[in-house]
Write an enzyme that holds these catalytic residues in place. Structure first.
Site, PDB file in Angstrom:
ATOM      1  N   SER A 240       0.834  -1.197   0.000  1.00  0.00           N
ATOM      2  CA  SER A 240       0.000   0.000   0.000  1.00  0.00           C
ATOM      3  C   SER A 240       0.872   1.251   0.000  1.00  0.00           C
ATOM      4  O   SER A 240       1.730   1.414  -0.865  1.00  0.00           O
ATOM      5  CB  SER A 240      -0.941  -0.059   1.208  1.00  0.00           C
ATOM      6  OG  SER A 240      -1.943   0.904   1.124  1.00  0.00           O
TER       7      SER A 240
ATOM      8  N   HIS B  62      -7.437  -5.706  -0.542  1.00  0.00           N
ATOM      9  CA  HIS B  62      -6.251  -4.850  -0.561  1.00  0.00           C
ATOM     10  C   HIS B  62      -5.067  -5.504   0.141  1.00  0.00           C
ATOM     11  O   HIS B  62      -3.966  -4.969   0.104  1.00  0.00           O
ATOM     12  CB  HIS B  62      -6.596  -3.520   0.121  1.00  0.00           C
ATOM     13  CG  HIS B  62      -5.529  -2.479  -0.007  1.00  0.00           C
ATOM     14  ND1 HIS B  62      -5.035  -2.044  -1.239  1.00  0.00           N
ATOM     15  CD2 HIS B  62      -4.850  -1.752   0.930  1.00  0.00           C
ATOM     16  CE1 HIS B  62      -4.114  -1.119  -1.041  1.00  0.00           C
ATOM     17  NE2 HIS B  62      -3.980  -0.922   0.268  1.00  0.00           N
TER      18      HIS B  62
ATOM     19  N   ASP C 142      -9.816  -4.503  -5.749  1.00  0.00           N
ATOM     20  CA  ASP C 142      -9.191  -3.712  -4.690  1.00  0.00           C
ATOM     21  C   ASP C 142      -9.812  -2.327  -4.729  1.00  0.00           C
ATOM     22  O   ASP C 142      -9.593  -1.560  -5.661  1.00  0.00           O
ATOM     23  CB  ASP C 142      -7.666  -3.637  -4.902  1.00  0.00           C
ATOM     24  CG  ASP C 142      -6.956  -2.910  -3.762  1.00  0.00           C
ATOM     25  OD1 ASP C 142      -7.656  -2.262  -2.947  1.00  0.00           O
ATOM     26  OD2 ASP C 142      -5.714  -2.981  -3.701  1.00  0.00           O
TER      27      ASP C 142
END
Lengths: 565, 262
Positions: free
Chosen positions: B94, B244, B216
């Site tokens: 991320s 995610h 996602d």
């Protein structure tokens, strides 16, 4: 453990609900989801709350029922937590129901794994948290309100502290200004007192030298007489210098008689510029910046000239290597907000400003504290009297104006004189024209009133020598007696300060009642109350300053008698 | 302060090459628990918590330093120096994908290969660029975090403890991971979701692998493709894993993808 009798579940007892009904009608939503979040089974309570049908929910991801921020939170917190710890408790999500409204809920999830350890499915319970969320919001709002109140209180405290600091600064400034004013006043009292007494002595000395001179002129020219004449000249020069000194001291003490008139400072400066250039020498350039439409100042032009010359001399001495002297003029309004500087207070109003700036060595703050005090000088011994700025200060203050001085070591100095604006449209005098002096006597009758015996004798001697008929008195009442006896007296020549409960002005008023046509001439070392209001002559009053000379007195007496003074 | 203490650095395994795993917004190094051990036989495995998260030293947190991703990238390089790491593989999940990119640009010798898991250089839509969110969505997320249990509980728990009418609220928290100071969490959310680091994609010379999950919502597929298009020579792997966090939901697939690329 075996359940007995009525407590056994299921349809074995027709009056008891079975577990299916308990599941469907529980006071919470039940969902079963697959590892990827897809809904596999959902109870009736959840369907009722959300308004979705079984078909609409089964096969859909639980996450998709959430608001967008909820979806983010689901993927960044909820799902990772489930993977890591196998369960998550009481996450506050908003579920978007069929009608689009939000159902505040608390979500619990427990993960079930296969025998091989892989996630098999999740058990999800959803509680309607509308009440709780409201309660939380109230708590959060209360917390926010408390925080804001605390901030407001802090802000208030800061403002109070600032205001107190501001008030203290203000008070300290005012006290500093008062101390400065008191100091200058005290120095002024002392200086003025000394100068006044000294002036009386000088008048005797100069008068006696005058008398000696007149006698010498009648004596034959011998070597002895020539020597006496030289001694007399030296004594006279010394006395004249002493007289100049006392007049400067009186100027500082704000006790010199001023003769304020409307003055166009621009014209006055223009008239002075040749003299200033000579004073400054070749290495210092003189620049003037005259403001158009400059207001007339209300000031004594002779003293203003002296002030500007004094400033120019100081500037020259600050620029031994040469430089530039700039004289500027301008109109300035002081209002209530800008008159309270660290210096002495000034009434608000309109002022004509004259600024004299040099590019010289400047002064530090410590020096600036003392520059206006008499005999304070930064010049080498013998190079300055320390009375130049004192004259400037005393003159401007006595004129109802204000002096400000700005200086930085190494950068130069600016002295600004603010003189009150003359408010009447009147004939403007750039500077007083040189007074014609003539030695002329007369035969009129003059009453001399003076408490100082030697001075009275001196005046009498001069006036007799000039041909006048002279009467004497040592105070007001005796002078009035003389006037009643001799109504032919033409002129009253009186000291301003007299003993016996009657000052010169009161005497003059009483005398005029006896003899309305009586002419008047005052004399004084300084005049504070009787003749000079705030340092100014009453219109029409004639005055001769002590110490005076033979010629000076002769001319003045004649002017008054002829009505030309 | 010792960066190894500050960032709660844990080192395991015994390979020549180091592999550094960096967590994203919302969690800590625990999110690598199913992936990292797989590399211990072949690599020197380094795990850490960004300051403000997990077991990091909260006293080291500074709103200015961590007001942009630059501050976090600086910490990564300090960890490398403290461990004398060169030519490491950096696996960033991320927001840490972008942190790794910035660190590699600052010191290409420290990080020689980058695995970007669910990267997004900019979460906010901007003209033709589709980041997936409007600014208002992010503001709503911050409000949401305020009212969320994890953050909420640590702010209000003491008051609730004293609330005798609602004793059930005093129940002990069981969400033991991912707990942090709620204000720091909100600050990190703001920095993560409001930063625009698209310019940092310029001139990246380090080889990159992009792992893109299906479905996602935080870093949708078009964003992954945008990142690939801006990084010449990078490789994009579309994963079967949804959501995610493939490192948690599909650790085997994640391990395999990384191994294959290495």
């Amino acid at each position: 453990m075996a359940l007995t009798g009525d407590m056994r579940p299921g349809p074995s007892h027709p009056m008891l609900p079975d577990t299916t009904e308990l599941y469907e009608e529980a006071p919470c939503g039940y969902l079963t989801t697959l590892p990827d979040g897809e809904i596999a089974r959902v109870n009736r309570t959840f369907r009722r709350w959300t308004g979705y049908s079984d078909e609409e929910l089964v096969g859909r991801r639980f996450r998709s029922l959430l608001t967008l921020p909820g979806q983010i939170y689901h993927d960044t917190h909820f799902a990772p937590l489930l993977q890591m710890q196998g369960e998550v408790k009481e996450i506050a999500f908003d579920i978007v129901v069929a009608g689009g409204e939000r159902l505040p809920s608390l979500v619990n999830i427990t993960q079930r794994r296969n025998p091989d350890g892989r996630p098999a499915f999740n058990l999800v319970t959803v509680f309607n948290a509308s009440d709780r969320r409201r309660y939380e919001k109230e708590l959060l709002a209360a917390r926010e309100a408390a925080r804001e109140a605390a901030e407001a209180l802090q802000q208030l405290n800061r403002e109070l502290a600032e205001r107190v600091a501001g008030e203290v600064d203000e008070r300290l400034r005012a006290e500093a200004a008062l101390r400065q004013a008191q100091k200058m006043e005290a120095i002024g009292q002392l200086t003025g007192g000394v100068a006044h007494d000294f002036n009386n002595l000088l008048t005797v000395i100069i008068g006696s030298l005058d008398g000696m001179n007149r006698l010498l002129q009648k004596m034959p020219e011998t070597p002895e007489i020539a020597r006496i004449r030289r001694f007399r000249d030296a004594a006279f020069q010394g006395a004249e210098r002493a007289a100049t000194l006392t007049s400067r001291l009186l100027a500082f003490a704000r006790r010199q008689p001023l003769d304020p008139k409307p003055v166009d400072a621009n014209k006055l400066i223009a008239g002075l510029s040749d003299m200033l250039r000579r004073t400054l020498g070749e290495t210092i350039a003189l620049e003037t910046a005259a403001a158009a439409d400059l207001w007339n100042a209300h000031a004594d032009p002779n003293e203003l000239e002296r002030a500007i010359v004094n400033l120019a001399v100081n500037a020259r001495d600050a620029m031994p290597e040469g430089g530039k002297l700039t004289i500027e003029t301008g109109n300035v309004r002081f209002d209530d907000t800008c008159v309270d500087g660290p210096a002495e207070p000034v009434p608000s109003g309109q002022y004509a400003m004259i600024a004299v700036s040099d590019s010289g060595c400047g002064m530090d703050a410590e020096t600036l504290q003392h520059v206006f005090e008499p005999f304070f000088t930064t010049k080498e011994a013998g190079k300055g009297t320390g009375l130049g700025l004192s004259q400037v200060y005393g003159f401007v203050r006595q004129s109802g104006g204000h002096v400000r001085i700005y200086s930085e070591p190494g950068l130069g100095t600016t002295v600004k004189l603010y003189l009150p604006r003359h408010m009447e449209a009147a004939a403007v005098e750039a500077a007083t024209a040189p007074r014609p002096t003539r030695v002329a006597g007369g035969d009129e009758t003059i009453l001399v009133v003076e408490d100082h015996d030697e001075l009275r004798e001196l005046s009498r001697g001069i006036l007799v020598e000039l041909g006048y008929d002279v009467l004497e008195a040592h105070d007001g009442p005796s002078a009035l007696d003389r006037l009643r006896d001799r109504p032919d007296i033409d002129l009253l020549f009186t000291d301003v300060v007299l003993p016996g409960g009657m000052n010169g002005r009161e005497l003059a008023d009483a005398a005029r009642r006896i003899a309305p046509d009586l002419k008047l001439l005052y004399t004084t070392g300084y005049t504070r109350n009787a003749i000079v209001h705030n340092g100014r002559l009453d219109p029409g009053v004639a005055l001769i300053n002590k110490p005076f000379t033979y010629h000076g007195l002769a001319a003045k007496i004649r002017q008054v008698l002829d009505g030309t003074g | 302060m010792d960066p190894l203490v500050r960032n709660n650095v844990k080192v395991a395994g015994g390979g020549q090459q180091a592999i550094i795993f960096a967590h994203g917004f919302g969690c800590d190094q625990h999110m690598w628990r199913y992936v990292a051990p797989a590399f211990e036989p072949t690599h020197r495995v380094v795990l850490f918590d960004h300051v403000g998260n997990g077991g990091s030293h909260l006293g080291a947190w500074d709103a200015d330093k961590y007001g942009s991703l630059e501050g976090y990238a600086q910490d990564v390089l300090e960890i490398c120096r403290a461990l004398e790491i060169r030519d490491a593989v950096f696996v960033g999940h991320s927001v840490s994908a972008m942190i790794g990119l910035i660190a590699a640009k600052r010191d290409p010798g420290a990080l020689s290969r980058l695995v970007l898991v669910g990267p997004s250089p900019c979460y906010i839509d901007d003209g033709d660029y589709v980041g997936g969110f409007a600014r208002g969505d992010i503001e709503e997320l911050l409000q949401f975090m305020d009212s969320n249990y994890l953050g909420w509980s640590s702010m209000l728990a003491p008051q609730i403890m004293r609330n005798v009418d609602r004793p059930e609220l005093a129940e002990e928290l069981t969400n033991s991971f991912c707990r942090t100071d709620p204000e720091i969490a909100k600050h990190f959310a703001r920095v993560t979701f409001l930063s625009d680091n698209r310019d940092d994609l310029e001139d990246v010379r380090t080889p990159c692998l992009i792992l893109q999950c299906s479905d996602d919502v935080i870093a949708p597929e078009p964003v992954g493709r945008y990142v690939q298009s801006r990084l010449p020579g990078s490789e994009l792997v579309l994963m079967k894993a949804t959501g995610h966090c493939p490192n948690l939901s599909a650790p085997e697939e994640t391990i395999a993808a990384i191994r294959q690329w290495l």
